[in-house]
Design a protein around this motif. Sequence first.
Motif, PDB file in Angstrom:
ATOM      1  N   SER A 177     -63.681  47.764 -36.613  1.00 34.61           N
ATOM      2  CA  SER A 177     -64.564  48.595 -35.815  1.00 34.61           C
ATOM      3  C   SER A 177     -64.231  48.421 -34.330  1.00 34.61           C
ATOM      4  O   SER A 177     -63.162  47.890 -33.992  1.00 34.61           O
ATOM      5  N   TYR A 178     -65.136  48.837 -33.464  1.00 33.24           N
ATOM      6  CA  TYR A 178     -64.928  48.799 -32.024  1.00 33.24           C
ATOM      7  C   TYR A 178     -66.168  48.211 -31.354  1.00 33.24           C
ATOM      8  O   TYR A 178     -67.300  48.496 -31.767  1.00 33.24           O
ATOM      9  N   LEU A 179     -65.973  47.406 -30.339  1.00 31.45           N
ATOM     10  CA  LEU A 179     -67.083  46.716 -29.690  1.00 31.45           C
ATOM     11  C   LEU A 179     -68.167  47.661 -29.174  1.00 31.45           C
ATOM     12  O   LEU A 179     -69.356  47.321 -29.250  1.00 31.45           O
ATOM     13  N   GLY A 185     -71.798  43.121 -29.208  1.00 28.81           N
ATOM     14  CA  GLY A 185     -70.410  42.763 -29.468  1.00 28.81           C
ATOM     15  C   GLY A 185     -69.698  42.395 -28.182  1.00 28.81           C
ATOM     16  O   GLY A 185     -69.748  43.141 -27.203  1.00 28.81           O
ATOM     17  N   ALA A 191     -65.924  42.910 -33.596  1.00 32.10           N
ATOM     18  CA  ALA A 191     -65.689  44.334 -33.885  1.00 32.10           C
ATOM     19  C   ALA A 191     -65.455  44.555 -35.382  1.00 32.10           C
ATOM     20  O   ALA A 191     -64.363  44.914 -35.820  1.00 32.10           O
ATOM     21  N   VAL A 349     -60.077  47.106 -29.636  1.00 30.85           N
ATOM     22  CA  VAL A 349     -61.483  46.746 -29.824  1.00 30.85           C
ATOM     23  C   VAL A 349     -62.418  47.322 -28.762  1.00 30.85           C
ATOM     24  O   VAL A 349     -63.610  47.486 -29.012  1.00 30.85           O
TER      25      VAL A 349
END
Length: 380
Positions: A177-179, A185, A191, A349
């Motif tokens: 995933s992405y921050l 996060g 992430a 990220v």
Amino acid sequence: MQKSQGYQLFLFINTTVITFTLACIVIASGIALYTVKMSSDIASSVINEPQSNSIYLHLLKSANHSFVNEKDIEEISVSDMAFKFATSVTPEDPRTFLGRELPLFSFFDTKIHIAGQGTDYTTLPIESPQPMEELLKDRETVPPDEENESEEKDNKDPVKPPENKTVYIYHSHSWESYLPFIKNGEVPNDAISNDEKYNIISVGRKLQDNLHDEGIGVDHNKTNMTEALHSKGLNYNHSYTRARDFVAEAMASNEDLSYLIDIHRDDKRRDTTTIEINGKSYARLFFVVGEENKNFEKNLKLAEDLNKALEEKYPGLSRGVLRKDFSVGNGVYNQDLSERAILLEAGGVDNNREELNHAMDAFSEVFSEYYWKQKDAEAQ
């Protein structure tokens, strides 16, 4: 007289012992050099730096000086070649000095086949293997900018997906995933999400929708790979093997599937994975091609062509084409299943939804043009 004979015998024994010792050292060194596994970079640099045509020209000139002009021959350093073969060290590449001594340092012993803007050995894509207990954790997510997404959809007429599906999109590491999607996060290891709305699957969905708009049928695998691994008692290290089950099954049920795109997210930070082009911020892309399979050359050509097209239309969007063998990774990435298979790193990220959407729009445009051009060529 007796003393002289004794001295000569002493010299003879000493000479014999020294000669025998030196012979053993030479033989042992030869065996060690023959059996040592040199890195792919070292071998290729020794072979490629003195270009084969230069070696040929040297040999030709030695046969007849009138055949070859001296200025046409690149200088070849025999001592440099010998040093590299004997030590597996390339002076211009500092990685080779410590590659065997530092744990995990050999991970960076890989080849950037085509380097994009700002790409070198310090900006290669990286993965952070996670234990299963971390992958299974529920993380609170931050909803994406739904207003922008809905506005974008409202401006488009609904498109009926093509019935003939020829592109297979999947995610061996679906949890990536992405921050910006993860509440609180902060570091790359945060992430992670198993919700397809907030992990790499959402990037695949964007690509699928774009390709449908271009008349290209897509089979998008949205399998939660964390659960797929956990249900079999497997861990992160079996990701590609488990993903292979789904790819092989899809190809067996649909012989028209020819393009395989495994989409991932890099662990690198924003300064490496983001670029601004014509006032828009994009998540940068990176192509990864496995060397250890029968389709390597054709898959490499596909990645090269797409990379070149991206560079022409969106300079700097692609970070390049990266080749990996068994020594630095999986080496296959299931690309033996098709002659048109790629692994695509989409951003890092820190990238947000808008940047990822821009990247997928650009990639879709380039891929679609390539796809239809190939279709036209096959029809002729």
